[in-house]
Scaffold this motif. Structure first.
Motif: not given
Length: 211
Positions: A130, A145-146, A157, A159-160, A167-169
């Motif tokens: 992350r 977000e999203k 995408t 994430n938050g 943040s991205v994963l």
């Protein structure tokens, strides 16, 4: 147009010129026969034009010119011989749109605030990571977000979101086949916000002005 799906990682071989104009030679695995002079190639985000192409062992070497605006507003100005960059060829009619629509026009630079592994569920292929990044204040409102965001030419995408932080994963595959595996806290990345978010915000502003 691009999709933000990286198809190769190239290496900068040489950089010539000054802050007004620089020519960069990049080695990659692309077939030189498939790159026409004047072709658009996304180089870690910015859309750059191939001004020369020559065969090389295992692929080709192509050169691009970066003008003052690109050098000042993206990470291209910091590239040196040995810098690795994410590459994507321009979208063709009929290609699969696996990411999201990306123009190759960088809006600003995002800074990595932290990088941490996502614990639990790791396999032999590794763990996801992350990344938390800080967007420039003027661009933070376009990150949702999203929603989608393009970082160093990679479609991701969100994430938050918390203020200017988002943040991205990154899954192990993406970490392995792009330059993301090399990224660390403090690194700055080329950021292109989602095209739809940008136009939606502009439409809202226009409606407010006409009310």
């Amino acid at each position: 147009m691009f999709t933000g799906l990286v198809s190769d990682v190239g290496t900068v071989l040489s950089v010539e010129g000054d802050e007004r104009l620089r020519r960069l030679a990049i080695r990659c695995a692309y077939d030189p026969a498939t790159i026409a002079l004047g072709a658009s190639i996304a180089c870690s985000g910015p859309c750059l034009t191939a001004v020369s192409v020559e065969p090389a062992e295992g692929g080709c070497i192509f050169a691009v010119d970066a003008a003052a605006e690109t050098l000042a507003r993206t990470t291209v100005g910091a590239w040196r011989a040995g810098t690795r960059i994410n590459l994507e060829r321009s979208l063709r009619i009929g290609d699969e749109l696996g990411g999201h629509l990306v123009t190759g026009h960088v809006d600003g630079l995002a800074e990595i605030v932290s990088r941490e592994p996502v614990t639990g569920g790791e396999g032999d292929w590794g763990a996801s990571e992350r990344f938390t990044l800080r967007a420039p204040d003027a661009l933070a409102r376009f990150v949702a977000e999203k929603g989608s965001v393009c970082l160093d030419g990679t479609s991701l995408t969100v994430n938050g979101v918390e203020g200017a932080l988002f943040s991205v994963l990154l899954i192990p595959h993406t970490l392995a086949v792009t330059t993301w595996g090399e990224r660390r806290q403090g690194d700055r990345l080329n950021l292109e916000v989602d095209l739809i978010a940008r136009y939606a915000a502009r439409l809202t502003e226009a409606r407010g002005l006409s009310a």
